[in-house]
Design an enzyme around this catalytic site. Structure first.
Site, PDB file in Angstrom:
ATOM      1  N   VAL A 161      -3.623  -7.483  -1.756  1.00  0.00           N
ATOM      2  CA  VAL A 161      -3.006  -8.139  -0.594  1.00  0.00           C
ATOM      3  C   VAL A 161      -3.917  -9.190   0.042  1.00  0.00           C
ATOM      4  CG1 VAL A 161      -1.617  -6.080  -0.105  1.00  0.00           C
ATOM      5  CG2 VAL A 161      -3.756  -6.456   1.154  1.00  0.00           C
ATOM      6  N   ASN A 195       1.795  -2.242   5.346  1.00  0.00           N
ATOM      7  CA  ASN A 195       1.107  -0.976   5.573  1.00  0.00           C
ATOM      8  C   ASN A 195      -0.316  -0.960   5.006  1.00  0.00           C
ATOM      9  OD1 ASN A 195       0.934   2.150   5.774  1.00  0.00           O
ATOM     10  ND2 ASN A 195       0.668   1.702   3.599  1.00  0.00           N
ATOM     11  N   GLY A 231       0.824  -1.208   0.000  1.00  0.00           N
ATOM     12  CA  GLY A 231       0.000   0.000   0.000  1.00  0.00           C
ATOM     13  C   GLY A 231       0.856   1.254   0.000  1.00  0.00           C
ATOM     14  N   TYR A 270     -12.265  -2.476  12.202  1.00  0.00           N
ATOM     15  CA  TYR A 270     -10.908  -1.959  12.039  1.00  0.00           C
ATOM     16  C   TYR A 270     -10.076  -2.219  13.310  1.00  0.00           C
ATOM     17  CZ  TYR A 270      -7.234   1.476  10.932  1.00  0.00           C
ATOM     18  OH  TYR A 270      -6.047   2.093  10.674  1.00  0.00           O
TER      19      TYR A 270
END
Lengths: 254, 131
Positions: A67, A93, A16, A158
């Site tokens: 990813v 990342n 990223g 998250y």
């Protein structure tokens, strides 16, 4: 520590890397002399611009990658290893947010966030660790978040993904320390990037008021710590989650 | 085709690199754990290097019993059970299980994993691959 060629001859892979914190890390490692491969998914134009900005030295290379897909990750790592004798630094990342109150989060909101934020770290670590073991050392740096420890309203998915990254960081650190591989995480607070722009514009000053330092963090400030963790000097630091948040988490703990 | 001597030479070098050991001290009889101080990650290291050097794929658990020791069916009171020994025999036929089964303590397992065992394993594996 900031010497121009302190990472010379090192090969790094940043996931990223076209935007935000990842982009700052790519620039920082590259300007310290490392050869930096970075992955991008949707930001092809930004990725090309970043590669072009290092045209003179030619040490920044962009590779498209999802990813979430282990086969895709494996072929990206293979590509790097076909071109390079070693892979010394991995910066996991790539990450996304799909914010919403827990009861409003869809199955997909969970899957997307876990597959990217945790799955990506697992896939890259697996493929890169193999090489690092054989070459006798390496550095893995996972970009986490303070909510991984604190939790956060509207960020259950998250936060859970980042807590998992923290636990993974510590486990891998313990497993591979004997092979000269360090694994650490960085837990940023509110950093001024595109990813946080919506939250910042919605709650602006309210968030800033809660940050003891009184301002948002800059991607370059995260990159500086990543570069240190990538360097030889950090040899004895492993399994740590390093918070960079202007003191935000101190007050959130009240 | 690989000659046995070539395999021995390559395996010795690989083990010396993975364990940071002196090549001169490595013999076919050396126990990886007892004589050369190998730990579990070192076994992975050796497998990765063998795969790369000989361009083969070594399935999980085929050369070293990676998960067997945490399986309650195969380990009881510090000993490998009969089922465990059968499992080991089928996965790693090149090792000397006859001597081990006389006193199947987990702590004796180290004696089975010798340099010679790896050489035998590879010799068979590569012969099959070349047929």
């Amino acid at each position: 520590m900031t010497s121009v060629d302190s990472l010379k001859k090192k090969v790094a892979l940043v996931t990223g890397g076209a935007r935000g914190i990842g982009e700052a890390i790519v620039k920082r490692l590259a300007s310290q002399g490392a050869k930096v491969y970075f992955t991008y998914q949707s930001s092809a134009e930004k990725a090309q611009a970043l590669v072009r900005s290092f045209e003179k030295t030619g040490n920044v290379i962009a590779l498209p990658c999802d990813v979430r897909k282990s086969e895709n990750v494996e072929s990206v790592v293979d590509q790097v290893l076909e071109a390079e004798p070693t892979l010394d630094i991995l910066v996991n990342n790539a990450g996304i947010i799909r914010d919403g109150l827990f009861l409003a989060l869809s199955e997909e909101d969970w899957q997307e966030v876990m597959a990217t934020n945790l799955g990506g770290v697992i896939h890259f670590s697996k493929n890169v660790l193999r090489q690092m073991i054989m070459q006798g050392g390496g550095r893995i740096i996972n970009i986490s978040s303070i909510v991984g420890e604190l939790g956060g309203v509207g960020q259950a998915n998250y936060a859970a993904s980042k807590a998992a990254v923290n636990a993974l960081t510590k486990s891998l650190a313990a497993e591979y320390a004997a092979k000269n591989i360090t694994v650490n995480a960085i837990a940023p607070g509110m950093v001024e990037t595109e990813m946080t722009s919506a939250v910042r514009s919605a709650f602006g000053d309210k968030i800033k008021e809660r940050i003891p330092a009184g301002s948002y963090g800059q991607p370059e400030e995260i990159a500086a710590v990543a570069a240190f963790l990538a360097s030889e000097e950090s040899r004895y630091i492993t399994g740590q989650v390093i918070t960079i948040d202007g003191g935000l988490s101190l007050l959130s703990r009240r | 085709m690989y000659e046995k001597n070539d395999i021995i030479k390559s395996v010795t070098t690989i083990i010396a690199q993975a364990l940071r050991a002196d090549e001169k001290k490595i013999t076919l009889q050396s126990s990886l754990i007892k004589d050369l101080g190998a730990e579990s990650i070192d076994f992975l290291d050796i497998v990765f290097r063998l795969e790369k050097t000989f361009k083969i794929k070594i399935p999980k658990g085929e050369l070293f019993p990676e998960k067997l020791l945490t399986d309650a069916r195969f380990v009881k009171d510090g000993k490998i059970t009969e089922a465990g020994i059968e499992e080991l025999k089928s996965k790693i036929p090149s090792a000397n299980w006859q001597d081990f089964s006389k006193n199947p303590l987990v702590s004796n397992l180290g004696e089975v994993f010798t340099v010679g065992m790896i050489v035998d394993y590879l010799y068979e594996k590569l012969a099959v691959a070349n047929k």
